[in-house]
Design an enzyme around this catalytic site. Structure first.
Site, short mmCIF file in Angstrom:
data_model
loop_
_atom_site.label_atom_id
_atom_site.label_comp_id
_atom_site.label_asym_id
_atom_site.label_seq_id
_atom_site.Cartn_x
_atom_site.Cartn_y
_atom_site.Cartn_z
NE ARG A 46 -2.78 0.62 3.60
CZ ARG A 46 -2.06 1.31 4.58
NH1 ARG A 46 -1.42 2.46 4.53
NH2 ARG A 46 -2.20 0.12 5.18
CE1 TYR A 98 -17.40 9.27 -16.31
CE2 TYR A 98 -16.21 9.62 -14.39
CZ TYR A 98 -17.20 9.64 -15.64
OH TYR A 98 -17.65 7.31 -14.68
CG ASP A 170 -9.51 14.39 -15.97
OD1 ASP A 170 -8.58 13.84 -16.84
OD2 ASP A 170 -10.91 13.64 -15.64
CE LYS A 195 -12.22 7.08 -19.81
NZ LYS A 195 -12.39 6.62 -18.55
N1 PLP Z 1 -11.56 11.51 -16.24
C1 PLP Z 1 -12.41 11.64 -17.36
C2 PLP Z 1 -12.76 12.60 -18.17
C3 PLP Z 1 -13.47 10.78 -17.30
O1 PLP Z 1 -14.28 10.51 -18.88
C4 PLP Z 1 -13.67 9.62 -16.63
C5 PLP Z 1 -14.17 8.55 -16.27
O2 PLP Z 1 -15.10 7.63 -17.66
C6 PLP Z 1 -13.05 9.45 -15.07
C7 PLP Z 1 -11.88 10.57 -15.16
C8 PLP Z 1 -12.85 8.83 -14.12
O3 PLP Z 1 -12.34 7.94 -14.70
P1 PLP Z 1 -12.30 6.38 -13.64
O4 PLP Z 1 -13.58 5.80 -14.66
O5 PLP Z 1 -11.03 5.48 -14.07
O6 PLP Z 1 -12.76 5.62 -12.63
#
Ligand code: PLP
Length: 394
Positions: A46, A98, A170, A195
């Site tokens: 961890r 998101y 992000d 992604k």
């Molecule tokens: N940021 C974006 C732009 C996303 O599209 C997503 C999920 O689709 C996330 C963060 C969250 O990621 P995760 O699904 O790996 O938790």
């Protein structure tokens, strides 16, 4: 070294005399200590694990940061960044985020006394009006998901710095191959590693990269305290996927550009949202701050039913949330990935109900075009439209 070389040329196993080409999976929770009163580099996974460390160092390097951190999901990464705030602090975020990030900000952080304001970050002047003395974190995606609006990251970083707030970007829709927000003034870069970073729909993960050592210490403290790090096998999968990031994104982006042009010219398509189209929202800023427009794009058809039929008729574009994989996918964000957007935000955000988002994969362009063309033709057929009382588009 240039980006493509850095993707494959790094120390895959520091200190390992066998010199493996791929990073070994240290599938162990604990590490034996030589003495009872002193610890080696690793003691408990961890807190730190060699496979994770290679991934974290690689992520830091690719984003031009100092320290990287791998998390069990993109949302675990977002949560950790949000944990930097305390009771009474406020987040100012762009309104096109998101859905899961909105859910966390609006429905979970309120329990910890942290509030969020959403505003239009694509207009820095308007965005600045949402800041207050309590603003401690500024949070955006660019291009945004799912409307592909472009945010001027340099301009927003200046605003955040003036107000003493941390600026988090992000970067999931771009990947470090196309954009490096730390170079544009961001303090924190975040990824859903699910992604483009991993790219094969086979792992859920997240990443945070920073350049400031004190901030890195705080992120590390939270990652260890909350136990949100990515497991060794998943770290291995992200490391493996990363090696082909440039090749994948190049191929996906080329396909996306061709599909965007096809959609733009299609009489049944109303709007196309893709920052690679001259004249699209923020095209000039995208040209300046990124090295391409990526492989995610959206379009509208004039009705939710048409969009649903297109998604359900397509075969190569498989109905699936998420984006950035080698497979092409299609989704209706309003009823899928963004259905969790809180009602108060749905009222102000202009997410068209007929919005179709596609993530373009590495398949052959002819096959993708044929599939999409067939799906749009049958999804927008006059007979089906008439059966539910819709006129034709165009
Ligand atoms: N940021 C974006 C732009 C996303 O599209 C997503 C999920 O689709 C996330 C963060 C969250 O990621 P995760 O699904 O790996 O938790």
């Amino acid at each position: 070294m240039k980006f493509g070389t850095r993707l494959v040329n790094y120390d895959a196993a520091p200190g390992d005399s066998n010199r493996p080409m791929a990073t070994p999976i240290y599938q162990t929770s604990t590490f034996e200590q030589e003495r009872a009163d002193s610890f080696g580099q690793y003691d408990y996974s961890r807190s730190g694990n060699p496979t994770r460390r290679v991934l974290e160092d690689q992520l830091a390097g690719l984003e031009n940061g100092k320290r990287g951190f791998a998390f069990s999901s993109g949302m675990a990464a977002v949560t950790t960044v949000a944990r930097l705030l305390s009771v009474g602090d406020e987040i100012v975020a762009d309104w096109d985020l998101y859905g899961g990030a909105c859910r966390l900000f609006s429905k979970v952080l309120d329990r910890a006394g942290v509030t969020v304001r959403y505003a239009d970050a694509s207009d820095p002047e308007i965005f600045a009006q949402s800041f207050s003395a309590k603003t401690k974190l500024v949070y955006v995606e660019s291009p945004t998901n799912p409307l592909l609006r472009v945010i001027d990251l340099k301009a927003i970083s200046v605003l955040a710095r003036q107000r003493g707030a941390l600026f988090c970007v992000d970067n999931s829709t771009m990947s470090p191959y196309l954009q490096n927000p730390l170079d544009l003034g961001a303090d924190i870069v975040l990824h859903s590693a699910t992604k483009f970073l991993s790219g094969h729909s086979d792992v859920t993960g997240g990443a945070v990269i920073v350049k400031d050592e004190a901030l890195a210490q705080e992120i590390y403290f939270l990652q260890n305290a909350e136990g949100s790090a990515l497991g060794p096998f998943d770290c291995f999968l992200v490391l493996r996927g990363l090696k082909t990031l440039k090749l994948r994104v190049q191929a996906q982006q080329t396909n996306a550009g061709i599909i965007a042009g096809f959609l733009l010219a299609h009489p049944q398509v109303r709007e196309v949202y893709y920052p690679g189209l001259p004249g699209s929202h923020g095209y000039d800023i995208q040209q300046e701050q990124a090295r391409g427009a990526g492989a995610v794009l959206s379009f509208t058809t004039g009705s939710f039913d048409r969009s649903r039929r297109i998604a359900e008729t397509a075969r190569l574009f498989r109905i699936s949330v998420s984006f950035g994989s080698v497979h092409s996918t299609i989704s209706l964000p309003g009823s899928m990935s963004h259905a969790s957007v809180p009602v108060e935000l749905q009222a102000v955000r202009a997410l068209p109900p007929d919005l179709v988002r596609i993530s373009v994969g590495i398949e052959d362009e002819e096959d993708l075009l044929a599939d999409l063309s067939r799906a749009i033709d049958s999804g927008c057929s006059r007979r089906l439209d008439e059966s539910i009382g819709l006129g034709t588009v165009g």
